[in-house]
Motif scaffolding. Structure first.
Motif, PDB file in Angstrom:
ATOM      1  N   VAL A  44       0.554  -0.919  -0.117  1.00 53.98           N
ATOM      2  CA  VAL A  44       0.052  -0.074   0.121  1.00 53.98           C
ATOM      3  C   VAL A  44       1.219   0.948   0.288  1.00 53.98           C
ATOM      4  O   VAL A  44       0.420   2.509  -0.833  1.00 53.98           O
ATOM      5  CB  VAL A  44      -0.879   0.036   1.116  1.00 53.98           C
ATOM      6  N   GLU A  45       1.758   1.355   0.866  1.00 50.86           N
ATOM      7  CA  GLU A  45       3.102   2.059   0.565  1.00 50.86           C
ATOM      8  C   GLU A  45       3.730   2.341  -0.615  1.00 50.86           C
ATOM      9  O   GLU A  45       2.980   4.174  -1.206  1.00 50.86           O
ATOM     10  CB  GLU A  45       3.607   1.862   1.675  1.00 50.86           C
ATOM     11  N   ASP A  46       3.862   1.280  -1.455  1.00 51.98           N
ATOM     12  CA  ASP A  46       4.480   1.264  -2.952  1.00 51.98           C
ATOM     13  C   ASP A  46       3.201   2.358  -3.296  1.00 51.98           C
ATOM     14  O   ASP A  46       3.871   3.176  -4.640  1.00 51.98           O
ATOM     15  CB  ASP A  46       5.047   0.408  -3.042  1.00 51.98           C
ATOM     16  N   ARG A  47       1.977   1.937  -3.415  1.00 55.53           N
ATOM     17  CA  ARG A  47       1.548   2.737  -4.537  1.00 55.53           C
ATOM     18  C   ARG A  47       1.075   3.948  -3.771  1.00 55.53           C
ATOM     19  O   ARG A  47       0.835   4.823  -5.255  1.00 55.53           O
ATOM     20  CB  ARG A  47      -0.026   1.704  -3.813  1.00 55.53           C
ATOM     21  N   ALA A  48       1.217   4.592  -2.427  1.00 53.25           N
ATOM     22  CA  ALA A  48       1.104   5.719  -2.217  1.00 53.25           C
ATOM     23  C   ALA A  48       2.085   7.007  -2.938  1.00 53.25           C
ATOM     24  O   ALA A  48       1.979   7.729  -3.149  1.00 53.25           O
ATOM     25  CB  ALA A  48       0.919   6.266  -1.030  1.00 53.25           C
ATOM     26  N   SER A  49       3.218   5.761  -3.035  1.00 47.49           N
ATOM     27  CA  SER A  49       4.527   6.248  -3.928  1.00 47.49           C
ATOM     28  C   SER A  49       3.876   6.632  -4.659  1.00 47.49           C
ATOM     29  O   SER A  49       4.819   7.403  -5.136  1.00 47.49           O
ATOM     30  CB  SER A  49       5.940   5.665  -3.098  1.00 47.49           C
ATOM     31  N   LEU A  50       3.740   6.527  -5.499  1.00 48.22           N
ATOM     32  CA  LEU A  50       3.835   5.974  -7.651  1.00 48.22           C
ATOM     33  C   LEU A  50       2.440   7.487  -7.614  1.00 48.22           C
ATOM     34  O   LEU A  50       2.802   8.194  -8.381  1.00 48.22           O
ATOM     35  CB  LEU A  50       3.062   4.357  -7.767  1.00 48.22           C
ATOM     36  N   LEU A  51       1.107   7.194  -6.376  1.00 49.83           N
ATOM     37  CA  LEU A  51       0.676   7.788  -6.913  1.00 49.83           C
ATOM     38  C   LEU A  51       0.856   9.459  -6.413  1.00 49.83           C
ATOM     39  O   LEU A  51       0.433  10.655  -7.896  1.00 49.83           O
ATOM     40  CB  LEU A  51      -0.827   8.614  -5.460  1.00 49.83           C
ATOM     41  N   LEU A  52       1.379   9.536  -5.366  1.00 50.36           N
ATOM     42  CA  LEU A  52       2.017  11.240  -5.515  1.00 50.36           C
ATOM     43  C   LEU A  52       2.830  11.537  -6.468  1.00 50.36           C
ATOM     44  O   LEU A  52       3.523  12.487  -6.665  1.00 50.36           O
ATOM     45  CB  LEU A  52       2.805  11.394  -3.743  1.00 50.36           C
ATOM     46  N   GLN A  53       4.168  10.584  -6.781  1.00 49.08           N
ATOM     47  CA  GLN A  53       5.578  10.896  -7.932  1.00 49.08           C
ATOM     48  C   GLN A  53       4.017  11.526  -9.302  1.00 49.08           C
ATOM     49  O   GLN A  53       4.139  12.618  -9.397  1.00 49.08           O
ATOM     50  CB  GLN A  53       5.664   9.575  -8.247  1.00 49.08           C
ATOM     51  N   GLU A  54       3.285  10.283  -9.091  1.00 48.86           N
ATOM     52  CA  GLU A  54       1.784  11.246 -10.167  1.00 48.86           C
ATOM     53  C   GLU A  54       1.613  12.409 -10.741  1.00 48.86           C
ATOM     54  O   GLU A  54       1.556  13.124 -11.367  1.00 48.86           O
ATOM     55  CB  GLU A  54       1.212   9.922 -10.695  1.00 48.86           C
TER      56      GLU A  54
END
Length: 269
Positions: A44-54
């Motif tokens: 979930v943390e990895d998905r959060a990081s990707l969304l923030l980068q986007e």
């Protein structure tokens, strides 16, 4: 429940095109970072990081707090300050921050931008706490002065039979103004505006509101005697009439937090 809500966000994240805080990727990233910490879930943390980068790479000219760059910047600062990210805010967001400052430099000449973006104060105040910047103070002052002028004119005409503006909308702006003054601890707020509101309230032109009474108590802490009846009655009668079934979600969150701070239960109809 947190796991179910997290799964819903993950399921719908790819369909969201907005990058902002309230309705977009930055807001989803913030929610997922908090959920990941609670659930101890690295995926979930990895998905959060990707969304923030986007959200950070999307080019946009919207500088508002709700859906624009200032809201994204606020999320980035929050995540860094609370240990979710090990990053340098200036290195990541320096160019976007300069664009935001330039956009609001002459805010007093652009009323439409003022009223669509005044919540940018949340972001500016957060940046100011980490990096003192005189231009930030000037923008915050301009925003407050613009809101105060608008509200003073509205309250002055409130009892006019030909008054055509939405009174509920004006009062929502006033409530948000009080929230911002309280958040920033802005001591130069307009006493004339408060007096205009007090006159309308004492003449039964405005109904009681618990949140308004709570915020006025915080804002007017140095002049409580003069407005004691306004604060007391707003809180007392506002609480008697409080049914969370009739409140919008953000209103429920605000009132709940104020009541918790006062150790008062939230009554539901």
């Amino acid at each position: 429940m947190i796991r179910k809500l997290t799964d819903i966000i993950l399921l719908n994240a790819s369909t969201v095109s907005s990058s902002g805080l309230y309705n977009g990727k930055a807001g989803m990233a913030l929610a997922l970072f908090e959920a990941a910490k609670y659930l101890h879930d690295e995926k979930v943390e990895d998905r959060a990081s990707l969304l923030l980068q986007e959200s950070l790479i999307i080019e946009k000219n919207d500088y508002s707090f709700e859906n624009g760059l200032s809201g994204i910047g606020y999320v980035l600062l929050y995540l860094i300050e609370n240990g979710f990210l090990d990053a340098d805010f200036n290195e990541i967001f320096d160019k976007q921050f300069d664009r935001i400052i330039k956009s609001f430099a002459d805010i007093e000449n652009n009323p439409s931008q003022l009223f669509s973006s005044f919540n940018v104060v949340y972001f500016l105040e957060k940046v100011k706490k980490k990096d003192q910047n005189d231009s930030i103070n000037k923008i915050i002052q301009k925003i407050f002065e613009g809101i105060e002028l608008y509200l003073s004119l509205q309250f002055f005409d409130f009892t006019n039979l030909r008054y055509y503006n939405s009174k509920s909308l004006v009062l929502r702006v006033f409530d948000q103004y009080l929230k911002l003054v309280d958040f920033v601890s802005y001591s130069n707020f307009s006493r004339i505006l408060v007096d205009l509101y007090a006159g309308l309230y004492r003449n039964n032109k405005i109904t009681s509101n618990y949140s308004r009474g709570y915020l006025l108590e915080n804002v007017l802490k140095d002049n409580l005697d003069e407005y004691e009846d306004i604060i007391r009655n707003n809180k007392h009668y506002g609480l008697l009439n409080l049914y969370n079934d009739y409140l919008l979600l953000y209103e429920q969150i605000d009132v709940s937090s104020y009541l918790l701070k006062k150790n008062i239960g939230f009554r539901s109809n």
